[in-house]
Design an enzyme around this catalytic site. Structure first.
Site, PDB file in Angstrom:
ATOM      1  N   SER A 212       0.820  -1.208   0.000  1.00  0.00           N
ATOM      2  CA  SER A 212       0.000   0.000   0.000  1.00  0.00           C
ATOM      3  C   SER A 212       0.858   1.264   0.000  1.00  0.00           C
ATOM      4  CB  SER A 212      -0.944  -0.072   1.200  1.00  0.00           C
ATOM      5  OG  SER A 212      -1.976   0.851   1.072  1.00  0.00           O
ATOM      6  N   ASP A 375      -9.301  -2.572  -5.802  1.00  0.00           N
ATOM      7  CA  ASP A 375      -9.109  -3.644  -4.815  1.00  0.00           C
ATOM      8  C   ASP A 375      -9.897  -3.385  -3.543  1.00  0.00           C
ATOM      9  OD1 ASP A 375      -7.735  -1.725  -3.382  1.00  0.00           O
ATOM     10  OD2 ASP A 375      -5.791  -2.711  -3.467  1.00  0.00           O
ATOM     11  N   HIS A 407      -7.509  -5.448  -1.230  1.00  0.00           N
ATOM     12  CA  HIS A 407      -6.280  -4.763  -0.845  1.00  0.00           C
ATOM     13  C   HIS A 407      -5.437  -5.594   0.125  1.00  0.00           C
ATOM     14  CE1 HIS A 407      -3.898  -1.143  -0.732  1.00  0.00           C
ATOM     15  NE2 HIS A 407      -3.993  -1.032   0.581  1.00  0.00           N
TER      16      HIS A 407
END
Ligand SMILES: *[C@@H]1O[C@H](CO)[C@@H](O)[C@H](O)[C@H]1NC(C)=O
Ligand SMILES: *[C@@H]1O[C@H](CO)[C@@H](O)[C@H](O)[C@H]1NC(C)=O
Ligand SMILES: *[C@@H]1O[C@H](CO)[C@@H](O)[C@H](O)[C@H]1NC(C)=O
Length: 431
Positions: A212, A375, A407
């Site tokens: 991320s 996502d 994610h």
């Protein structure tokens, strides 16, 4: 507020609120805190071990490592709040934030103060904050000392099972995730040192792995290094769910707060979220979105990326404009990493692309969310920007889409973990 009976009371409070939220809410609410509070059980049995693994440094995502604080405060917001501590205690993740007064104390400790002139953030007066465990993995594996909130534990354990050794061949570089990359010179010096140290110890170039927002720190770091340095020390970058073009969600977080799907007071948590420089840094960029795409729609205005000044004024958060102004250049330029890249991300999961508010904007939650691809946390338009680097650097760019993965699946899901292992062991093929 720190003994065990209280802790288990708090934990059951959290779990109750989690299950209420789970049953009541839409899929977009099942976000990261749920994932870390209820992580999947990873494989714990070592089978066949590889002895010649390439060294790996992990950079976690937003709120993805512990922070510790020590207090000697001139004033507190409530008489129950601790004013002075003789030791560092865990500030993130601290379960006191789930208690009614605890959250006020917590916000006053974790908030940052922004200076528009120097464009620098500093801690709340009388608060010292440090990032524990640099170069080790514990601070990213579990976010709390009681090992309740497991973040990168599954991934690290998987690697250990294939032959990696914690704090030796696999190490992590946690950071103060409240602060955007342009304020992190010291951190980047330490990261460089860590990489060179691992290179020397193992006599092999180092892989970087980011989850991320961690990838944006890695990219920022790589931008600062010479090509010669990168060629020598870096084997490649594995980016998992990188928001290369920001996230639409960050606008909603700044406008009306994000309580992580838990029973936290949104307006209070918003106050904390607005003090960071990371949240304004992650605004969706013009690289990723067309000029007429509306991110936030209210009865009186439709906000596109050309309206950020007005957006910050209208939500009563002028500092946000200054912070964004200062940080936006990096993501709009989006320099290629200059190392071989495995750009992995989930797709085909509903992901917010427009938030619709009623006249109570910004103090109420959106009344409608319009979804697009991505996502669930980051939009596909942002995740897939790594494609463009194919023409901008000679090192290979591998774009790996994981269909129907969220994610957090990129760090929990067995298929994703298997693929990461294949890359690290030099056994990855496009087909
Ligand atoms: C911001 O920093 C400048 C320069 O160090 C200082 O003079 C000023 O007082 C600071 N402003 C605030 C509000 O602290
Ligand atoms: C915002 O956009 C929607 C959809 O295009 C439109 O119906 C609405 O009238 C617009 N609102 C304003 C205030 O411009
Ligand atoms: C690499 O892939 C080959 C062919 O798919 C397989 O036979 C081999 O066992 C794999 N090696 C490792 C180290 O996983």
């Amino acid at each position: 507020m720190r003994d065990h009976s209280q802790m288990s009371f708090v934990l059951s409070l959290i779990l109750v609120s989690v299950s209420i939220q789970l049953s009541a809410s839409d899929p977009s609410k099942t976000n990261w805190l749920l994932n870390v509070l209820l992580p999947p059980i990873g494989p714990e049995d070592a089978n066949f071990k590889h002895s010649e693994v390439p060294p790996l440094v992990i950079v976690p995502g937003h709120v993805g490592n512990r922070l510790e604080a020590k207090l000697d405060k001139p004033a507190v917001v409530h008489w129950l709040c601790m004013k002075k501590s003789n030791y560092y205690f865990t500030l993130w993740l601290n379960l006191n934030m789930f208690l009614p007064i605890g959250i006020d104390c917590w916000i006053d400790n974790i908030r940052l103060v922004y200076n528009r002139t120097t464009r620098r953030s500093s801690n709340s007066p009388g608060v010292e904050i440090r990032v524990p465990g640099f170069g080790k993995t514990y601070s990213v594996e579990y976010l709390d000392p009681f090992k309740l909130a497991g973040y990168l534990h599954t991934l690290v354990q998987f690697l250990v099972n294939t032959g990696y050794v914690r704090d030796d061949t696999v190490r992590a570089a946690p950071y103060d995730w409240r602060v955007a990359a342009y304020e992190q010179e010291e951190y980047f010096d330490k990261l460089k040192q860590l990489i060179e140290e691992m290179y020397t110890a193992h006599n092999k170039p180092v892989y970087l792995l980011g989850h991320s927002m961690g990838n944006l720190y890695i990219l920022y770091f790589l931008k600062e290094q010479s090509q010669e340095w990168k060629d020598k020390f870096i084997n490649g970058l594995i980016s998992l769910g990188a928001p290369w073009g920001g996230t639409v969600k960050s606008l909603a977080v700044l406008a009306s707060g994000d309580n992580y799907g838990l029973a936290l007071d949104l307006m209070k948590i918003r106050q904390q979220q607005r003090t960071t420089t990371t949240n304004p840094w992650l605004l969706p960029t013009s690289q990723a979105w067309p000029a007429d795409h509306v991110f936030i729609s209210t009865p009186s205005y439709n906000y596109t990326y050309k309206d950020y000044r007005k957006f910050f004024t209208d939500i009563g958060y002028e500092d946000g404009w200054f912070k964004w102004q200062h940080s936006k250049r990096f993501l709009t330029d989006l320099p290629p990493p200059g190392v071989e890249l495995y750009c992995m991300y989930g797709t085909e999961v509903l992901t917010p692309m427009t938030y619709v508010y009623d006249e109570n904007f910004p103090s109420n939650q959106p009344v409608q969310i319009i979804y697009g691809g991505g996502d669930n946390t980051v939009n596909k338009r942002s995740l897939s920007l790594c494609e463009q680097w194919k023409d901008q650097q000679k090192q290979k760019i591998h774009v790996i889409e994981l269909r129907n993965k969220h994610h957090f699946d990129t760090i929990y899901d067995i298929d994703a973990l298997q693929m990461i292992q294949d890359i690290l062991l030099g056994n990855y093929s496009e087909h």
